[in-house]
Write an enzyme that holds these catalytic residues in place. Structure first.
Site, mmCIF file in Angstrom:
data_model
loop_
_atom_site.group_PDB
_atom_site.id
_atom_site.type_symbol
_atom_site.label_atom_id
_atom_site.label_comp_id
_atom_site.label_asym_id
_atom_site.label_seq_id
_atom_site.Cartn_x
_atom_site.Cartn_y
_atom_site.Cartn_z
ATOM 1 N N GLU A 137 0.963 -1.315 0.116
ATOM 2 C CA GLU A 137 0.046 0.084 0.016
ATOM 3 C C GLU A 137 0.916 1.065 0.032
ATOM 4 O OE1 GLU A 137 -2.832 -0.455 3.129
ATOM 5 O OE2 GLU A 137 -3.625 -2.405 2.366
ATOM 6 N N GLU A 150 -6.317 -10.241 -1.627
ATOM 7 C CA GLU A 150 -7.090 -10.184 -0.561
ATOM 8 C C GLU A 150 -8.660 -9.885 -1.028
ATOM 9 O OE1 GLU A 150 -5.381 -7.033 1.853
ATOM 10 O OE2 GLU A 150 -3.403 -7.454 1.617
HETATM 11 O O1 G3I Z 1 -7.457 -9.528 18.767
HETATM 12 C C1 G3I Z 1 -7.207 -8.165 19.590
HETATM 13 C C2 G3I Z 1 -8.322 -8.055 20.431
HETATM 14 O O2 G3I Z 1 -8.307 -8.775 21.601
HETATM 15 C C3 G3I Z 1 -8.554 -6.651 20.891
HETATM 16 O O3 G3I Z 1 -9.518 -6.294 21.787
HETATM 17 C C4 G3I Z 1 -8.758 -5.486 19.455
HETATM 18 C C5 G3I Z 1 -8.532 -4.149 20.152
HETATM 19 O O4 G3I Z 1 -8.367 -3.587 19.009
HETATM 20 O O5 G3I Z 1 -7.539 -5.950 18.628
HETATM 21 C C6 G3I Z 1 -7.753 -7.443 18.223
HETATM 22 O O6 G3I Z 1 -6.648 -7.614 17.401
HETATM 23 C C7 G3I Z 1 -6.950 -6.760 16.102
HETATM 24 C C8 G3I Z 1 -6.823 -7.896 14.947
HETATM 25 O O7 G3I Z 1 -6.775 -7.318 13.727
HETATM 26 C C9 G3I Z 1 -7.750 -8.912 15.286
HETATM 27 O O8 G3I Z 1 -9.275 -8.437 15.152
HETATM 28 C C10 G3I Z 1 -5.768 -5.789 15.728
HETATM 29 O O9 G3I Z 1 -6.067 -4.647 16.747
HETATM 30 C C11 G3I Z 1 -6.082 -5.185 14.394
HETATM 31 O O10 G3I Z 1 -5.077 -4.169 14.211
HETATM 32 C C12 G3I Z 1 -5.789 -6.171 13.286
HETATM 33 O O11 G3I Z 1 -6.243 -5.854 12.209
HETATM 34 C C13 G3I Z 1 -5.529 -6.522 10.917
HETATM 35 C C14 G3I Z 1 -4.973 -5.555 10.176
HETATM 36 O O12 G3I Z 1 -4.891 -5.998 9.023
HETATM 37 C C15 G3I Z 1 -3.636 -4.818 10.884
HETATM 38 O O13 G3I Z 1 -2.736 -5.740 11.105
HETATM 39 C C16 G3I Z 1 -6.953 -7.202 10.272
HETATM 40 O O14 G3I Z 1 -7.184 -8.300 11.077
HETATM 41 C C17 G3I Z 1 -6.368 -7.768 8.807
HETATM 42 O O15 G3I Z 1 -7.336 -8.311 8.106
HETATM 43 C C18 G3I Z 1 -5.611 -6.512 8.269
HETATM 44 O O16 G3I Z 1 -5.367 -7.017 6.958
HETATM 45 C C19 G3I Z 1 -4.994 -6.039 5.691
HETATM 46 C C20 G3I Z 1 -3.797 -6.438 5.142
HETATM 47 O O17 G3I Z 1 -2.910 -6.790 5.957
HETATM 48 C C21 G3I Z 1 -3.500 -5.387 4.031
HETATM 49 N N1 G3I Z 1 -4.504 -4.822 3.261
HETATM 50 C C22 G3I Z 1 -5.706 -4.591 4.098
HETATM 51 C C23 G3I Z 1 -6.170 -5.727 5.096
HETATM 52 C C24 G3I Z 1 -7.391 -5.293 5.764
HETATM 53 O O18 G3I Z 1 -7.260 -4.159 6.529
#
Ligand code: G3I
Length: 373
Positions: free
Chosen positions: A154, A269
């Site tokens: 990105e 994705e």
């Molecule tokens: O599991 C914890 C939970 O315990 C807590 O209460 C909560 C509070 O914020 O956070 C939870 O973790 C989150 C996790 O997803 C699970 O839901 C993280 O904060 C959050 O940052 C994480 O987000 C991920 C994001 O990338 C950042 O890494 C998404 O799952 C994931 O699908 C997303 O993937 C991205 C690709 O890498 C790049 N392209 C876009 C795509 C979607 O945003």
């Protein structure tokens, strides 16, 4: 989940098999992909696979390759400087390799996954050393076993600079050469890997995505001219029913232009964000499946497109899911009644791990394009 359940789940919506006249058994997505000369995969998390046998089984039935949804990102691996946690990535790699599946490395550089300590260090002039150490640690550990890597994720953002580069931590610390430098750094630690540039928002016939496509093509052109070891393009394919027109000829033209660089292209994705979670489930499923089919029909007409991955296999864990605690708020917001299905339905399996119409759409898109077509 048995093959029969798979068949029945999908069949309930598309064919109605009876005892006497059963529909022929349908292929798995990976089989259909293979007949099209491609591979199919999904993003996954080791801890969910360990806890949910139905998810593990569906992933193995359908996928050739898995992408770590979170665990291989810099902030997940190195929350504090030098204290690295590879446990979840190791577990996912073990699950993949023990079952003869590949992992797609995701992602070495992304503005949203820099650990806070590194964000501060880069802003304070620490130089390239933290980035190099991160690449060395991750690629040193996995570079031989993982053949494809998202190196930069990105990098495009409109509205700030003429070259369309995102005005973020990496650009500020290293200037516009940081992308090329990251590819060289990755190549130094993973000499045989195919190195990808992964980007979103390149799909729709709307002004911002027209700009993004143009800027992305210019970036790829610059990287090629500079001799960066770029081997693949990842198009995220986060489709969105709120976004407006999708134009087959426009998207096909973009893929034609991209193919001109001689790189392999992956849809990395794929999923569909819905615009109305209160509509009847059958209507929602039809809209999701329709846009996925239209998108993939164009994508798979392009010979350079070698792989398709969805961002998660089941809506149970989609990043687009509405958290249960937010559901009441959501229903009030849209003026809907009652509880209803709160999950976004834009993935191939529903939250009960039953095949959804989007699965049929992906299957049909692969089947439309068999090898040698
Ligand atoms: O599991 C914890 C939970 O315990 C807590 O209460 C909560 C509070 O914020 O956070 C939870 O973790 C989150 C996790 O997803 C699970 O839901 C993280 O904060 C959050 O940052 C994480 O987000 C991920 C994001 O990338 C950042 O890494 C998404 O799952 C994931 O699908 C997303 O993937 C991205 C690709 O890498 C790049 N392209 C876009 C795509 C979607 O945003």
């Amino acid at each position: 989940m048995s093959r029969r359940n798979l068949l029945l789940g999908a069949g309930a919506l598309f064919t109605l098999p009876t005892e006497r006249a059963r529909a022929p058994e349908r292929a798995s997505l990976r089989e259909a992909a293979a007949r099209s000369g491609r591979r199919f995969g999904a993003a996954a998390r080791a801890e969910q696979i360990a806890a949910e046998p139905d998810l593990a089984e569906a992933l193995l039935v359908e996928c050739d390759a898995l992408t770590p949804e979170i665990s291989m990102k810099w902030d997940a691996i190195e929350p504090e400087p030098g204290r690295r946690d590879f446990s979840r990535s190791d577990a996912l790699l073990r699950f993949a390799t023990e079952n003869g599946r590949a992992l797609h490395g995701h992602t070495l550089i992304w503005h949203r996954s820099i650990p806070p300590w590194a964000e501060a260090a880069l802003a304070e002039g620490a130089g390239w050393a933290p980035v190099a150490a991160h690449f060395e640690a991750v690629l040193g550990r996995y570079g031989n076993e993982i053949a494809t890597w998202d190196v930069v994720n990105e990098p495009i953002d409109t509205g700030h600079r003429m070259d369309g580069l995102r005005d973020g931590t990496f650009l500020r610390a290293f200037g516009e050469g940081y992308i090329e430098r990251a590819f060289h750094e990755a190549r130094a630690h993973a000499p045989g890997a195919v190195l990808f540039l992964n980007e979103y928002g390149l799909d729709y016939d709307i002004p911002v995505e027209r700009d993004r496509r143009y800027l992305f093509l210019k970036l790829v052109e610059r990287l090629r001219q500079a001799g960066a070891p770029l081997g693949g393009i990842g198009l995220q394919g986060h489709l969105d029913l709120r976004k407006g027109p999708f134009s087959e000829p426009l998207f096909a033209g973009f893929l034609r232009d991209l193919s001109g660089f001689g790189l392999e292209i992956h849809i990395t994705e794929l999923d569909v964000r819905e615009h109305d979670l209160t509509a009847p489930p059958l209507v929602r499923d039809r809209l999701v499946a329709e846009i996925a089919k239209r998108y993939l029909d164009v994508a798979l007409d392009c010979a350079a497109v070698r792989a398709v991955s969805t961002w998660g296999l089941s809506t149970r864990h989609s990043w687009l899911a509405i958290e249960p605690e937010d559901l009441d708020f959501y229903w009030r917001l849209v003026g809907g009644q009652g509880k209803g299905p709160g999950f976004n339905r834009g993935l191939p399996y529903d939250s009960d791990m039953r095949p959804a119409p989007m699965r049929e759409a992906i299957l049909a898109a692969f089947e439309r394009r068999p090898l040698g077509f």
